[in-house]
Design a protein around this motif. Structure first.
Motif, PDB file in Angstrom:
ATOM      1  N   LEU A  62       0.597 -26.161  13.432  1.00 49.32           N
ATOM      2  CA  LEU A  62      -0.564 -26.927  14.128  1.00 49.32           C
ATOM      3  C   LEU A  62      -1.430 -25.632  14.456  1.00 49.32           C
ATOM      4  O   LEU A  62      -2.126 -25.962  15.649  1.00 49.32           O
ATOM      5  CB  LEU A  62       0.155 -27.508  15.438  1.00 49.32           C
ATOM      6  N   TRP A 108      -5.747 -25.259  15.035  1.00 48.26           N
ATOM      7  CA  TRP A 108      -6.473 -25.829  16.506  1.00 48.26           C
ATOM      8  C   TRP A 108      -7.130 -24.395  17.321  1.00 48.26           C
ATOM      9  O   TRP A 108      -8.169 -24.406  17.633  1.00 48.26           O
ATOM     10  CB  TRP A 108      -5.699 -26.392  17.237  1.00 48.26           C
ATOM     11  N   THR A 127       2.681 -28.740  22.037  1.00 51.39           N
ATOM     12  CA  THR A 127       2.662 -29.589  20.829  1.00 51.39           C
ATOM     13  C   THR A 127       3.943 -29.260  19.975  1.00 51.39           C
ATOM     14  O   THR A 127       4.350 -27.786  20.159  1.00 51.39           O
ATOM     15  CB  THR A 127       1.543 -29.247  19.964  1.00 51.39           C
ATOM     16  N   LEU A 135       1.540 -39.339  15.562  1.00 48.36           N
ATOM     17  CA  LEU A 135       1.278 -38.456  16.794  1.00 48.36           C
ATOM     18  C   LEU A 135       2.179 -39.195  17.886  1.00 48.36           C
ATOM     19  O   LEU A 135       1.851 -40.524  18.021  1.00 48.36           O
ATOM     20  CB  LEU A 135       0.433 -38.154  17.087  1.00 48.36           C
ATOM     21  N   CYS A 150       3.886 -33.950  16.305  1.00 50.13           N
ATOM     22  CA  CYS A 150       3.556 -34.624  15.206  1.00 50.13           C
ATOM     23  C   CYS A 150       4.471 -34.831  14.237  1.00 50.13           C
ATOM     24  O   CYS A 150       5.578 -34.090  14.090  1.00 50.13           O
ATOM     25  CB  CYS A 150       2.710 -33.507  14.610  1.00 50.13           C
ATOM     26  N   ALA A 160       1.769 -31.496   8.617  1.00 52.41           N
ATOM     27  CA  ALA A 160       0.952 -31.237   9.687  1.00 52.41           C
ATOM     28  C   ALA A 160      -0.806 -31.008   9.392  1.00 52.41           C
ATOM     29  O   ALA A 160      -1.264 -31.221  10.162  1.00 52.41           O
ATOM     30  CB  ALA A 160       1.581 -29.994  10.574  1.00 52.41           C
ATOM     31  N   ARG A 218      -4.115 -32.809  10.771  1.00 49.54           N
ATOM     32  CA  ARG A 218      -4.964 -31.827  11.475  1.00 49.54           C
ATOM     33  C   ARG A 218      -6.026 -32.263  12.199  1.00 49.54           C
ATOM     34  O   ARG A 218      -6.178 -32.185  13.287  1.00 49.54           O
ATOM     35  CB  ARG A 218      -5.189 -30.590  10.651  1.00 49.54           C
ATOM     36  N   ARG A 249      -6.617 -35.488  12.983  1.00 56.12           N
ATOM     37  CA  ARG A 249      -6.498 -36.464  13.976  1.00 56.12           C
ATOM     38  C   ARG A 249      -5.821 -35.661  15.418  1.00 56.12           C
ATOM     39  O   ARG A 249      -6.065 -35.702  16.427  1.00 56.12           O
ATOM     40  CB  ARG A 249      -5.526 -37.405  13.700  1.00 56.12           C
ATOM     41  N   PHE A 250      -5.098 -34.854  14.931  1.00 57.83           N
ATOM     42  CA  PHE A 250      -4.366 -33.862  15.900  1.00 57.83           C
ATOM     43  C   PHE A 250      -5.571 -33.080  16.613  1.00 57.83           C
ATOM     44  O   PHE A 250      -5.393 -32.885  18.002  1.00 57.83           O
ATOM     45  CB  PHE A 250      -3.216 -32.786  15.284  1.00 57.83           C
ATOM     46  N   THR A 251      -6.348 -32.335  16.085  1.00 58.36           N
ATOM     47  CA  THR A 251      -7.396 -31.586  16.551  1.00 58.36           C
ATOM     48  C   THR A 251      -8.213 -32.577  17.556  1.00 58.36           C
ATOM     49  O   THR A 251      -8.447 -32.202  18.763  1.00 58.36           O
ATOM     50  CB  THR A 251      -8.399 -31.121  15.657  1.00 58.36           C
TER      51      THR A 251
END
Length: 283
Positions: free
Chosen positions: A32, A35, A111, A126, A232, A254, A258, A260-262
């Motif tokens: 992750l 970011w 995270t 997530l 995640c 991951a 990325r 969506r996570f970002t």
């Protein structure tokens, strides 16, 4: 013996290299770390140059303290973390988040990559951690208490800060990202769990499992710094599929999550930063 002199020396070295005082701290887990590369005006300080800072040896953990901005919010970010299973003393495992707190971060968002235990979860989901189980067999506060950092017996009822959890839910709406919620079980590792252990964890109420985060949450709670975390779900845990687990799968999932996570993390940082700024103005 106090670790404050070592923490303060680490902070002194970092402040010589970063241009701003961070308000929000971020810890980036396995796969992750990308970011941090998207921060505005980013400055990277290698862990190797920070006194006392442990260097992660796991693939997917770059080993930089990154300072920059998300919009108007100044951020200090750990691009990778050390793990207890690597052989670091637990005081070293939590050294990074203690540095974030001493740098001036008034909220820390963590995270991690985790295995999904809840039958309703899928790889790539997530999950907002609303509580945790410390099953690592130890605690970062074991040993003499350093009263300068926090009290001997910190209450853990709100270890996952309710206000930061609410801001994460609002951030998910901002970003249009589905956000599940659940309990995270922290185990020592480095082996993945057996199917029997996963059945045990489900019985105990865990929705996801991993090998980090819990010590950091405890250390931040000890210091009185609000903290919260998102996992995640990079794989379904042992026994839920017919495949053997592999760290490369963790990193690949991951990577796929990325975007969506970002979006979620950036929106969360903006909301947390705005709340901190409003609190400062009110006081």
């Amino acid at each position: 013996m106090t670790i404050l002199p070592e923490l303060d020396e680490a902070v002194r070295v970092i402040r010589q290299q970063i241009p701003m005082l961070p308000g929000v701290g971020v810890v980036l887990g396995s796969g992750l770390g990308g970011w941090a590369d998207e921060l505005s005006d980013v400055v990277k300080v290698p862990y190797a140059t920070i006194p006392g800072m442990p260097r992660p040896a796991v693939e997917g953990h770059a080993g930089f303290l990154c300072a920059g901005r998300v919009g108007d919010v100044p951020v200090a970010c750990l691009q990778g973390r050390a793990h207890l299973y690597e052989g670091h003393p637990l005081a070293r495992v939590v050294f990074g988040v203690r540095v974030l707190a001493r740098l001036g971060c008034r909220a820390v968002l963590l995270t991690n990559a985790a295995g999904g235990i809840n039958h309703g979860f899928a790889a790539g989901d997530l999950m907002l951690i609303v509580d945790h189980l410390n099953l690592m067999g130890t605690n970062p506060l074991v040993g003499p208490n350093d009263d300068a950092l926090g009290k001997r017996f910190p209450d853990m009822t709100y270890a996952h800060d309710p206000r930061l959890l609410a801001l994460a839910r609002a951030a998910a709406r901002d970003a249009g990202v589905a956000l599940r919620e659940g309990v995270y079980a922290g185990l020592l590792g480095p082996t993945y769990e057996t199917p029997a252990e996963i059945r045990m964890l489900r019985t105990l109420g865990a929705d996801a499992v991993g090998m980090s985060t819990v010590p950091e949450i405890i250390a931040l709670r000890h210091m009185g710094v609000p903290a919260a975390a998102v996992s995640c779900v990079t794989n379904l845990a042992a026994g839920l599929t017919q495949r053997e687990l592999d760290h490369k799968e963790v990193e690949e999932t991951a990577r796929q999550a990325r975007a969506r996570f970002t979006a979620l993390l950036s929106a969360w940082v903006r909301r947390a930063g705005a709340e901190l700024a409003a609190g400062s103005a009110a006081s």
